[in-house]
Design a protein around this motif. Structure first.
Motif, PDB file in Angstrom:
ATOM      1  N   TYR A  36       5.887   4.410  -8.147  1.00 22.86           N
ATOM      2  CA  TYR A  36       5.983   5.851  -7.923  1.00 22.86           C
ATOM      3  C   TYR A  36       7.371   6.211  -7.407  1.00 22.86           C
ATOM      4  O   TYR A  36       7.984   7.179  -7.851  1.00 22.86           O
ATOM      5  CB  TYR A  36       4.915   6.274  -6.918  1.00 22.86           C
ATOM      6  CG  TYR A  36       4.844   7.770  -6.690  1.00 22.86           C
ATOM      7  CD1 TYR A  36       4.045   8.575  -7.487  1.00 22.86           C
ATOM      8  CD2 TYR A  36       5.602   8.371  -5.685  1.00 22.86           C
ATOM      9  CE1 TYR A  36       3.973   9.933  -7.293  1.00 22.86           C
ATOM     10  CE2 TYR A  36       5.542   9.737  -5.480  1.00 22.86           C
ATOM     11  CZ  TYR A  36       4.730  10.524  -6.283  1.00 22.86           C
ATOM     12  OH  TYR A  36       4.682  11.873  -6.083  1.00 22.86           O
ATOM     13  N   PHE A  37       7.871   5.393  -6.460  1.00 21.64           N
ATOM     14  CA  PHE A  37       9.183   5.689  -5.892  1.00 21.64           C
ATOM     15  C   PHE A  37      10.302   5.325  -6.860  1.00 21.64           C
ATOM     16  O   PHE A  37      11.236   6.101  -7.049  1.00 21.64           O
ATOM     17  CB  PHE A  37       9.367   4.954  -4.564  1.00 21.64           C
ATOM     18  CG  PHE A  37       8.464   5.495  -3.492  1.00 21.64           C
ATOM     19  CD1 PHE A  37       8.581   6.815  -3.074  1.00 21.64           C
ATOM     20  CD2 PHE A  37       7.486   4.703  -2.915  1.00 21.64           C
ATOM     21  CE1 PHE A  37       7.742   7.328  -2.094  1.00 21.64           C
ATOM     22  CE2 PHE A  37       6.649   5.203  -1.945  1.00 21.64           C
ATOM     23  CZ  PHE A  37       6.768   6.523  -1.525  1.00 21.64           C
ATOM     24  N   LYS A  95      -2.424  -1.001  -5.606  1.00 22.34           N
ATOM     25  CA  LYS A  95      -1.914   0.176  -4.887  1.00 22.34           C
ATOM     26  C   LYS A  95      -0.466  -0.037  -4.470  1.00 22.34           C
ATOM     27  O   LYS A  95       0.358   0.863  -4.608  1.00 22.34           O
ATOM     28  CB  LYS A  95      -2.759   0.442  -3.631  1.00 22.34           C
ATOM     29  CG  LYS A  95      -4.058   1.174  -3.906  1.00 22.34           C
ATOM     30  CD  LYS A  95      -4.786   1.418  -2.602  1.00 22.34           C
ATOM     31  CE  LYS A  95      -6.165   1.988  -2.845  1.00 22.34           C
ATOM     32  NZ  LYS A  95      -6.945   2.086  -1.612  1.00 22.34           N
ATOM     33  N   LEU A  96      -0.167  -1.230  -3.972  1.00 22.29           N
ATOM     34  CA  LEU A  96       1.198  -1.499  -3.510  1.00 22.29           C
ATOM     35  C   LEU A  96       2.188  -1.437  -4.676  1.00 22.29           C
ATOM     36  O   LEU A  96       3.200  -0.736  -4.595  1.00 22.29           O
ATOM     37  CB  LEU A  96       1.256  -2.861  -2.811  1.00 22.29           C
ATOM     38  CG  LEU A  96       2.607  -3.193  -2.169  1.00 22.29           C
ATOM     39  CD1 LEU A  96       2.956  -2.183  -1.086  1.00 22.29           C
ATOM     40  CD2 LEU A  96       2.585  -4.594  -1.568  1.00 22.29           C
ATOM     41  N   SER A 147       7.341   2.442 -14.117  1.00 22.34           N
ATOM     42  CA  SER A 147       6.641   2.113 -15.360  1.00 22.34           C
ATOM     43  C   SER A 147       6.138   3.375 -16.030  1.00 22.34           C
ATOM     44  O   SER A 147       5.087   3.394 -16.615  1.00 22.34           O
ATOM     45  CB  SER A 147       5.488   1.161 -15.055  1.00 22.34           C
ATOM     46  OG  SER A 147       4.491   1.840 -14.341  1.00 22.34           O
ATOM     47  N   SER A 159       1.780   0.028  -7.545  1.00 25.69           N
ATOM     48  CA  SER A 159       1.837   1.376  -8.114  1.00 25.69           C
ATOM     49  C   SER A 159       2.617   2.320  -7.211  1.00 25.69           C
ATOM     50  O   SER A 159       3.289   3.231  -7.696  1.00 25.69           O
ATOM     51  CB  SER A 159       0.428   1.926  -8.339  1.00 25.69           C
ATOM     52  OG  SER A 159      -0.239   1.155  -9.291  1.00 25.69           O
ATOM     53  N   ALA A 160       2.516   2.125  -5.882  1.00 27.16           N
ATOM     54  CA  ALA A 160       3.271   2.964  -4.956  1.00 27.16           C
ATOM     55  C   ALA A 160       4.768   2.682  -5.125  1.00 27.16           C
ATOM     56  O   ALA A 160       5.588   3.608  -5.135  1.00 27.16           O
ATOM     57  CB  ALA A 160       2.835   2.701  -3.518  1.00 27.16           C
ATOM     58  N   ILE A 161       5.119   1.414  -5.314  1.00 25.48           N
ATOM     59  CA  ILE A 161       6.538   1.075  -5.541  1.00 25.48           C
ATOM     60  C   ILE A 161       7.011   1.709  -6.853  1.00 25.48           C
ATOM     61  O   ILE A 161       8.086   2.295  -6.918  1.00 25.48           O
ATOM     62  CB  ILE A 161       6.739  -0.458  -5.536  1.00 25.48           C
ATOM     63  CG1 ILE A 161       6.497  -0.986  -4.112  1.00 25.48           C
ATOM     64  CG2 ILE A 161       8.131  -0.843  -6.022  1.00 25.48           C
ATOM     65  CD1 ILE A 161       6.377  -2.490  -3.999  1.00 25.48           C
TER      66      ILE A 161
END
Lengths: 247, 114
Positions: free
Chosen positions: A236-237, A229-230, A246, A232-234
């Protein structure tokens, strides 16, 4: 060797003759050293040849004998009788359709497992002559814990999110995606991310943590999902930045 | 499969969870419990607190603590609704995040007004 008589309440369902599942009780005289699987094998060998269940290795390596024992998902080969009373209830894994007795249909899990590409995707394929993909002990340590999964599906049986939302990719498959993402020989994170970071992937998890509690190999899928999650959240931004993320 | 847009909300949730776990108990102790026990009497007076919150750095820190706690609570409530089997994610998310956004706005107005 001390023995005691144990009543096994086993869920039975034979689709050709039972309209719904029911419980059959077997009385078995068991040595205290036995595990639940030994008791089931005794029933199968001596009392009732029609009982169906999966097992193979009897040493928590193969992951075949997952079942719900007294309400908790367990490997039958790792559930020692000394930890139970004189009446033990044995059911198939929850959240899966029953194929027959204690055997569940695992097609859904197999599809989800495949969807996260749980195999090495190297930057460039090497021929055998070119030798191994080398790795330091530190690089091995980064993913080793997540590679211990034996696909026993106890975590799917324990996961309330999988019970509520069957489209959820689930603990073991997501932990395995993380296992390959963390592998220094692998460059497949981008290829996995569309599945892993979807609604059905990590974001369906609400970190109940039951998967990690029942895991017989201490994989800690809940921890793996939080780490994904961490990252993937990074992603996302940073995906909104030029050259970032990615996507 | 489409990438989820839960990421930014989860980020606020995670940051808020850290803040709530580490800072909120201290805030409750200092601003809520200690004054009733007669501690920090001079420091907690209206004039002293107004001057304290008047500092820009304090405003920024307080804004961070209050709003992150709100976004944390909002996301937690969304997940709790899901756990209770309420499969209406869009209206639930809209309501709880809307309340958090409103709280964020009110916090900003209140802090700027000091």
């Amino acid at each position: 060797m001390s023995e005691r008589t144990i009543e096994l309440e086993v869920l039975r369902y034979r689709p050709e003759q039972d309209s719904e599942p029911w419980f059959q009780t077997y009385k078995v005289s068991c040595p205290e050293e036995w595990v639940v699987l030994d008791a089931l094998n005794y029933v199968k060998d001596e009392l009732d040849r029609t009982l169906s269940y999966r097992w193979s290795c009897h040493m928590f390596v193969c992951g075949s004998c997952g079942m719900v024992i007294d309400g908790e998902p367990k490997l039958a080969c790792k559930a020692f009788l000394r930890d139970y009373g004189n009446r033990i209830r044995i059911e198939p894994l929850a959240n899966f359709p029953i194929e027959r007795d204690l055997v569940i249909v695992m097609d859904d899990f197999m599809e989800k497992l495949e969807s996260v590409k749980p195999y090495l995707i190297p930057k460039e394929e090497k021929s055998i002559d070119q030798g191994e993909y080398l790795q330091t002990p530190a690089q091995l340590k980064a993913y080793k814990q997540y590679s211990m999964c034996i696909n026993c599906m106890l975590c799917y049986s324990a996961c309330p999110q999988y019970g509520l939302a069957p489209e959820f990719i689930g603990p073991a498959a997501l932990a395995l995606a993380h296992r390959y993402n963390m592998d220094s020989r692998d460059v497949g994170r981008k290829a996995r991310e569309d599945t892993v970071a979807s609604h059905e992937g990590i974001w369906e998890c609400s970190f109940v943590g039951a998967c990690s509690e029942v895991c017989p190999k201490s994989v800690d899928p809940a921890g793996a999902i939080q780490q994904v999650k961490l990252t993937s959240a990074i992603d996302y931004f940073t995906s909104w930045l030029p050259g970032g993320g990615s996507r | 499969m489409a990438r989820s847009h839960k990421a930014p909300f989860w980020f606020l949730f995670a940051a808020g969870g850290t803040v709530v776990a580490f800072v909120l108990p201290v805030m409750v102790l200092v601003t809520g419990i200690a004054p009733t026990l007669g501690l920090f009497e001079g420091a907690m007076s209206f004039d002293a607190m107004s001057a304290f919150v008047g500092n820009w750095l304090v405003k920024i820190v307080l804004f961070g603590i209050i709003t992150l706690a709100l976004w944390h609570a909002a996301h937690r409530l969304r997940v709790v609704a899901h756990d209770f089997g309420i499969r209406a994610d869009a209206p639930v998310a809209g309501t709880v995040y809307g309340l958090a956004a409103l709280g964020t706005l009110l916090t900003a107005i209140a802090l700027l007004g000091v």
